[in-house]
Design an enzyme around this catalytic site. Structure first.
Site, PDB file in Angstrom:
ATOM      1  N   LYS A 157      -0.461   5.318   8.179  1.00 22.48           N
ATOM      2  CA  LYS A 157      -0.005   5.595   6.845  1.00 22.48           C
ATOM      3  C   LYS A 157      -0.978   5.249   5.451  1.00 22.48           C
ATOM      4  CE  LYS A 157       0.937   2.337   4.740  1.00 22.48           C
ATOM      5  NZ  LYS A 157       1.340   1.094   3.482  1.00 22.48           N
ATOM      6  N   LYS A 214      -7.191   1.543  -3.618  1.00 23.12           N
ATOM      7  CA  LYS A 214      -6.983   1.158  -2.365  1.00 23.12           C
ATOM      8  C   LYS A 214      -6.563   2.171  -0.892  1.00 23.12           C
ATOM      9  CE  LYS A 214      -5.017  -1.763   1.644  1.00 23.12           C
ATOM     10  NZ  LYS A 214      -3.612  -2.076   1.219  1.00 23.12           N
ATOM     11  N   SER A 246       0.821  -1.400   0.243  1.00 22.37           N
ATOM     12  CA  SER A 246      -0.426   0.211  -0.125  1.00 22.37           C
ATOM     13  C   SER A 246       0.479   1.086   0.795  1.00 22.37           C
ATOM     14  CB  SER A 246      -0.895  -0.033   1.282  1.00 22.37           C
ATOM     15  OG  SER A 246      -2.190  -1.535   1.202  1.00 22.37           O
TER      16      SER A 246
END
Length: 306
Positions: free
Chosen positions: A250, A182, A108
């Protein structure tokens, strides 16, 4: 349309490289080994590769060496900075890839970095696909991951035999689109985990049987894949990670920070994602960043004095 090789992908013809032997990466790589593919692995801590080596994988001493031995290289590392180092560094994958080889980054990561890697790969006569995944450790183990693939459509189609071993791939557009997909996925997952956590905390405080609650609501509008994957784990206090909570910070940050930077006036404001990022950041501040994202309930419990 991309045509990396005239030959189809098969165990006898296609050499696979793998970098990133965490909870997800190890399970995904093991599935490719079980399907009969030759696999070369690299890890900064070689001891992490022992299980895969026992299954037949070979160990490379650097990303450069791994690239030389591979036709398709998968990466599943922690952060965009790790992707940059492993792929674009002086001893990175692009320094060793043979022409027409393909990098498949399942980390990711940031959409702009994915575009940069794609462009750098094309300059080397190679290809890059950003293909982050969703489904956690269970999906990785069972080959039921959702895979969001961005890049050249022909290359993604050529990779289908490998993607089918790992899960179900959806081609979502040009380079960087896989990563954007994502981020959107994580915004939805975060909201679902928050709702699950708050619902369970409320139900317990109201005197309900929380297991009965899940059975009651899972068939209705409140039911979700997040509930199926993590509901019983949360009730059983099983916070073992399929993905670290710190990675949710994140991932959500990559969505929220785009808005904060103001680079694109067409972006939408994401108040829910911003709140979820703060709550997952609370997990990290509490020392729980290495727990699974389902541990978010611990933050809601702390807010409520438990």
């Amino acid at each position: 349309m991309g045509t990396p090789y005239p030959n189809p992908i098969t165990p006898s013809l296609t050499r696979i490289g793998w970098i990133g032997i965490g909870v997800m990466g190890a399970a995904m790589a093991a599935r490719l080994l079980s399907a009969g593919y030759s696999l070369t692995v690299y890890a900064r801590s070689p001891s992490k590769t022992l299980s895969l080596q026992a299954q037949g994988a070979r160990l490379a001493s650097s990303p450069h060496e791994l690239a030389q031995r591979s036709d398709v290289v998968f990466t599943m590392v922690g952060h965009p900075s790790d992707v940059r180092e492993v792929v674009l560094g002086s001893d990175g994958l692009l320094s060793g890839l043979n022409p027409n080889s393909v990098i498949v980054d399942t980390t990711s990561s940031h959409p702009q970095l994915a575009r940069n890697v794609f462009e750098a790969a094309r300059e080397k006569g190679c290809w890059a696909v950003d293909a982050p995944v969703s489904g956690g450790d269970i999906g990785a183990r069972d080959g039921k991951l959702a895979i969001f693939a961005g890049g050249d459509g022909g290359v993604v189609k050529w990779l289908t035999p490998l993607f089918e071993i790992l899960g179900r791939a959806t081609y979502v557009g040009e380079a960087g689109c896989g990563q954007s997909c994502k981020i959107a996925n994580q915004i939805i997952v975060g909201a679902n985990l928050l709702g699950l956590s708050e619902g369970l905390v409320f139900a317990e405080r109201a005197g309900l049987d929380v297991k009965q609650l899940l059975e009651a609501v899972r068939g209705g509008a409140a039911g979700s894949m997040a509930m199926e994957l993590w509901g019983d784990r949360v009730i059983g206090r099983d916070f073992r990670p399929g993905g670290f909570a710190e990675y949710m910070v994140k991932d959500l940050g990559m969505g929220v920070d785009v808005v904060e930077e103001g680079e694109d006036e067409s972006v939408v404001v994401l108040p829910g994602a911003g709140l979820c990022k703060q709550l997952f950041s609370g997990m990290v501040a509490n020392g729980d960043g290495k727990l699974g994202g389902q541990g978010l309930i611990t933050v809601i419990e702390r807010i409520n004095g438990k």
